[in-house]
Design a protein around this motif. Structure first.
Motif, PDB file in Angstrom:
ATOM      1  N   PRO A  56       0.806  -1.225   0.000  1.00  0.00           N
ATOM      2  CA  PRO A  56       0.000   0.000   0.000  1.00  0.00           C
ATOM      3  C   PRO A  56       0.843   1.282   0.000  1.00  0.00           C
ATOM      4  N   ASP A  57       0.299   2.287  -0.688  1.00  0.00           N
ATOM      5  CA  ASP A  57       0.899   3.617  -0.643  1.00  0.00           C
ATOM      6  C   ASP A  57       0.232   4.418   0.470  1.00  0.00           C
ATOM      7  N   GLU A  58       0.462   5.720   0.504  1.00  0.00           N
ATOM      8  CA  GLU A  58      -0.086   6.558   1.572  1.00  0.00           C
ATOM      9  C   GLU A  58      -1.617   6.625   1.559  1.00  0.00           C
ATOM     10  N   ASN A  59      -2.237   6.237   0.429  1.00  0.00           N
ATOM     11  CA  ASN A  59      -3.699   6.212   0.329  1.00  0.00           C
ATOM     12  C   ASN A  59      -4.270   4.807   0.486  1.00  0.00           C
ATOM     13  N   GLU A  60      -3.419   3.871   0.948  1.00  0.00           N
ATOM     14  CA  GLU A  60      -3.806   2.469   1.141  1.00  0.00           C
ATOM     15  C   GLU A  60      -4.185   1.773  -0.170  1.00  0.00           C
ATOM     16  N   GLY A 138      -2.976  -8.740   4.647  1.00  0.00           N
ATOM     17  CA  GLY A 138      -4.028  -8.343   3.697  1.00  0.00           C
ATOM     18  C   GLY A 138      -5.321  -9.124   3.889  1.00  0.00           C
TER      19      GLY A 138
END
Length: 150
Positions: A56-60, A138
Motif C-alpha cells: 500500500p501507498d499513503e492512500n492504502e 491483507g
C-alpha cells in the motif's frame, strides 16, 4: 516456473526445529520448477516479483513494490505446486523437475532475485522437510506461472 507470492508482515522457515530463514515485512515465495523452465523464465519471473505493486501507498492503494518499501524475501522450493490432480485423489508430481535439474535452477533463481532485489534473500533448503510460518498481510496471495507471460 510457478510461484505463489504472499505479502507478509513476517515469515520464517524451520528445518529440524532450527530457524533457517526469517523475514519481517515483505514476500514469502513458494517456487515450483518444471523441466520446461529456462533462464528466461527465471529472469522474467524475478523482475515481475520485485516490481509487482502489491504494497500500500499513503492512500492504502496497492501501488508500491517490494523495491519501493525496502522489504525482504523468503524463498521456499515447493515441487507440489506442479501437482496434477486430474485422475484419482492422489496427486501426481510427474511434471515437477527432479533435483538434478531443479537444484541448479533454484540456485540461479536465488542469484537472480538477489541481484534484482539488490540485497540478499532468505531461503529454505531444497528438498528438506520444512516448517513454514507466516502472517499473511491483507491477505494478499498471488500465483504467477512463467508459462503464461504472453
Amino acid at each position: 516456473m510457478i510461484v505463489v507470492i504472499q505479502r507478509v508482515s513476517e515469515s520464517s522457515v524451520k528445518i529440524d526445529g532450527k530457524v533457517k530463514g526469517k523475514i519481517g515485512k515483505g514476500l514469502l515465495l513458494l517456487l515450483g520448477i518444471e523441466d520446461a523452465d529456462q533462464q528466461e523464465d527465471i529472469e522474467w519471473l524475478s523482475k515481475k516479483i520485485v516490481n509487482l505493486r502489491i504494497f500500500p501507498d499513503e492512500n492504502e492503494v496497492m501501488n508500491r513494490s517490494i523495491l519501493d518499501i525496502g522489504g525482504e524475501i523468503l524463498l521456499i522450493s515447493q515441487f507440489t505446486l506442479h501437482a496434477s490432480t486430474k485422475k484419482g485423489n492422489r496427486p501426481s508430481y510427474i511434471k515437477a523437475s527432479k533435483p538434478d535439474f531443479a537444484v541448479p535452477m533454484y540456485e540461479k533463481f536465488i542469484e537472480t532475485l538477489q541481484k534484482d532485489l539488490e540485497k540478499p534473500i532468505e531461503t529454505g533448503v531444497f528438498g528438506a522437510d520444512m516448517k513454514v510460518a507466516l502472517v499473511n498481510d491483507g491477505p494478499v496471495t498471488i500465483i504467477i506461472d512463467s508459462k503464461n507471460k504472453v
